[in-house]
Design an enzyme around this catalytic site. Sequence first.
Site, PDB file in Angstrom:
ATOM      1  N   HIS A 225       0.817  -1.220   0.000  1.00 41.65           N
ATOM      2  CA  HIS A 225       0.000   0.000   0.000  1.00 41.65           C
ATOM      3  C   HIS A 225       0.845   1.262   0.000  1.00 41.65           C
ATOM      4  CE1 HIS A 225      -3.763   2.111   0.107  1.00 41.65           C
ATOM      5  NE2 HIS A 225      -3.200   2.937   0.977  1.00 41.65           N
ATOM      6  N   TYR A 229       1.437   5.129  -2.604  1.00 44.98           N
ATOM      7  CA  TYR A 229       1.759   6.520  -2.282  1.00 44.98           C
ATOM      8  C   TYR A 229       3.140   6.906  -2.788  1.00 44.98           C
ATOM      9  CZ  TYR A 229      -2.594   6.630   0.128  1.00 44.98           C
ATOM     10  OH  TYR A 229      -3.941   6.589   0.374  1.00 44.98           O
ATOM     11  N   HIS A 376      -9.796   0.271 -10.844  1.00 44.53           N
ATOM     12  CA  HIS A 376      -9.402   1.291  -9.862  1.00 44.53           C
ATOM     13  C   HIS A 376      -7.933   1.665 -10.037  1.00 44.53           C
ATOM     14  CE1 HIS A 376      -8.584   3.254  -6.048  1.00 44.53           C
ATOM     15  NE2 HIS A 376      -7.689   2.328  -5.770  1.00 44.53           N
ATOM     16  N   PHE A 377      -7.059   0.671 -10.145  1.00 51.02           N
ATOM     17  CA  PHE A 377      -5.634   0.957 -10.321  1.00 51.02           C
ATOM     18  C   PHE A 377      -5.370   1.748 -11.604  1.00 51.02           C
ATOM     19  CE2 PHE A 377      -4.468  -2.985  -7.649  1.00 51.02           C
ATOM     20  CZ  PHE A 377      -4.379  -2.212  -6.511  1.00 51.02           C
ATOM     21  N   HIS A 378      -6.150   1.455 -12.638  1.00 45.99           N
ATOM     22  CA  HIS A 378      -5.919   2.158 -13.899  1.00 45.99           C
ATOM     23  C   HIS A 378      -6.409   3.600 -13.856  1.00 45.99           C
ATOM     24  CE1 HIS A 378      -4.941  -1.833 -15.487  1.00 45.99           C
ATOM     25  NE2 HIS A 378      -4.355  -1.194 -16.480  1.00 45.99           N
ATOM     26  N   ARG A 441     -10.805 -10.898 -11.528  1.00 51.03           N
ATOM     27  CA  ARG A 441      -9.564 -10.177 -11.789  1.00 51.03           C
ATOM     28  C   ARG A 441      -8.530 -11.141 -12.379  1.00 51.03           C
ATOM     29  NH1 ARG A 441      -6.276  -7.411  -6.768  1.00 51.03           N
ATOM     30  NH2 ARG A 441      -4.608  -6.392  -7.940  1.00 51.03           N
ATOM     31  N   ARG A 442      -7.646 -10.619 -13.226  1.00 52.04           N
ATOM     32  CA  ARG A 442      -6.501 -11.372 -13.752  1.00 52.04           C
ATOM     33  C   ARG A 442      -6.905 -12.570 -14.603  1.00 52.04           C
ATOM     34  NH1 ARG A 442      -4.734 -11.408  -7.971  1.00 52.04           N
ATOM     35  NH2 ARG A 442      -3.288  -9.680  -7.651  1.00 52.04           N
TER      36      ARG A 442
END
Length: 551
Positions: A225, A229, A376-378, A441-442
């Site tokens: 995590h 950041y 979300h990550f994208h 996912r994946r």
Amino acid sequence: MLNQLANTKVDRRDGKLAMAHLYVAFIALAIGGLAGLLQVLVRSGKLELPAGIGYYQILTVHGVVLGLVLTTFFIIGFMVSSVSKTAGTFTARQRTLGWIGFWLKTIGTAMAAVMILLNEATVLFTFYAPLQAHFLFYLGLTLVIVGTWFDSAAIYMKYGQWKKANPGQPSPLLTFMTVITLIMWDVATLGVATTVLFQLLPWSLGLVDTVNIGVSRALFWYFGHPLVYFWLLPAYMAWYVVIPKVIGGKMFSDSLARMSFILLLLFSIPVGFHHQLLEPGIDPAWKFLQVVLTFLVVIPSLMTAFSLFATFESFGRSKGAKGLFGWVKKLPWGDARFTVPFIGMLAFIPGGAGGIVNASHQMNQVVHNTIWVTGHFHLTVATAVLLTYFGVAYWLIPHLTGRIFTKKMNKLALIQGITWAIGMTFMSGAMHAAGLLGAPRRSSFSDYGGAAQAAEWVPYQIAQAVGGSILFLSIIIMLYIVVNLAFFAPKGDQEFPVGEVADNAEKTPMVFDNWKLWVGITACLILFAYTLPLIDLIQNAPPGAKGFKFW
């Protein structure tokens, strides 16, 4: 007192070190972008990979090369430049440490990449056990991490040199932000270094028979995590300090920027369990504690949004803007150095909302391990962060190479940013929608088999392929711009934009540079959040674990 070490331009020798990092970063963009295109085409059922190449092999390439290599090399290059510009030229010793870090990271990246390409390390971005990679993959990752520690040492030494030359003065904001980001990174990488060196590497070499998977995953997410950041804070550096100068305005508040970075340091590390809400072996009370700490990150995020839009509005008002949103028209929308990162800022709004869903106890169960998470990550890393990096590259590369960002390249950069936004709207939007319908996912198209829901997901997979294709076109445009700015643009002096603080802003208190205080609080939060859960995971390892139960 004036800053005694600041430069009007990044020193040529420091610029070479920074550019070496940027070259590797954009090579990674080309490789990872191609892997991403192949991935969405396979997932849509429109492509079969040739020569026995596996879907999860290119998925690993895409995640590792873009999520770790591109980001790490770009960030270090940007930070080296920022510190050289604002705190002064690196000494020969400091620069040598930087070059050692660069070569360690490069060699480690090559080792890991070769193992992935040979299908000896198809373990995805997270390389969870019991998936096992060749020991050279883990050794390569170790070298990358150690390389960044050399980079940190060089920058800490430069910061100390600046403080000695400027006693009683707040450090330059870009240098302060760099130091905060690297402290967070160095503390966080202790987790992944521990699991790689003491668990996964011995296991892959056959020195131990088993791995305590619960401990391994906890140590990974202790790092995983804060990694988010580590990607985001350099974008915040550009948003807070660079963008105000680009638009011709001034920063709303130096103190607010420093406080937001300190809060992000405090709340970014002891929150890894919110990635493990559905995993056994961790008491729900500890999961809930880390969910609460996760939501505290909303505070500095809102502070950042307030500061940025206060800067924009103040600039617009100074240009005669009237009404509630009249200032919007005064912003320099024709300047890609502003517009492309601004698109990233807008993408961070729905991206942050999705993050709240991911970190929530109940809502997480709806989207956990679905392609919603990938969407979300994208939005966050692949749009908010990457578009900001691209916006930085437009001026940083010509500044370091002694060239200029021409009007022609500016127009092309605007096209690049817009095509990225369009492609990501298709791809990430389809991922979010398919995730709500339960699409895993994946997964590749062939993995669906005879699942009744598969037909319901297919239109969204096709939309992802359309979006991914547009994104790949945007990547090609970006690579063309990079090559032009590095080698072919007209010679000249490109500004390194560093914003000034508004005249009516409060004076920056020296407590922000009290590292004993902030690092001490960070250590206490980490010990509080992780000590007992890790002891539980070790002592209550599954039957059959041997010895210390770390393995």
